[in-house]
Design a protein around this motif. Sequence first.
Motif: not given
Length: 249
Positions: A223-227
């Motif tokens: 999850x939280x790809x690119x965050x």
Amino acid sequence: MTAIPQGRTRRAALVAAICVGAVTGTAVLTGCGAEDPDAGTNGVGKLPADKIQAKTRSAAQGASAVRLSGTVVTSGRTYQLDMRLKADGGTGSVTSKGATFKLLRVGKQLYLKADADFWNQAGGKNGADGAGEKLNGKYVKVPQGDPAYRKFSGFTDKDVLLGGLLSLHGTLATDGHHDDAGTRTIRITGDKGSGGSLDVSLEGTPYPLRLVRGGGAGTLSFSDWGKDFAVAEPAKGETVDYGRQLPTS
């Protein structure tokens, strides 16, 4: 009233009969009014499995950051991970055999942080009884030549960890459309699931969202790809030296 040609009537009746059979059987025909599972998606669901795997690996490699959580079984030992990773570092927690410790990597420098019980148990194995109170809640620098560095640094390295995890084994195939926490996915498998399965997002960038490793070697969610998130060297008062080889088990 204009008469309807008999041939057109027969064709309409035939299409209706086929659609009824599709609904009552196992086939799904989009031409019969069924919803197209790839409508409004990024289109990867229409690709062969090897192309899907290539696209999701490329997407994962190109992402600036990711969070992964779940279990990894390696060398017969199970690790529960909750890690946030990016190119220049990573941070999170690892649990194994009931003991939890935190890892922090900033550039090439790796730190391990744990409570007194962890260090007291480790000290008993390494001749450092009573070290727990000194090291409790402190960041311990892990030298790059220490076996603990080689064992644990991979948990904080995005490219190393994902590179090893996102490869299914055996013959690849697609295994239908699914849903992961409200996000539509396409699933690919290796050797009909025995080589693992991977759910890939059909919405936006085709990131991997859920991995089941072959041979019961763990399950992970992404999850939280690119965050983005911050990683920084701990303050001097929060850092101590262990003074000997760190525990790896």
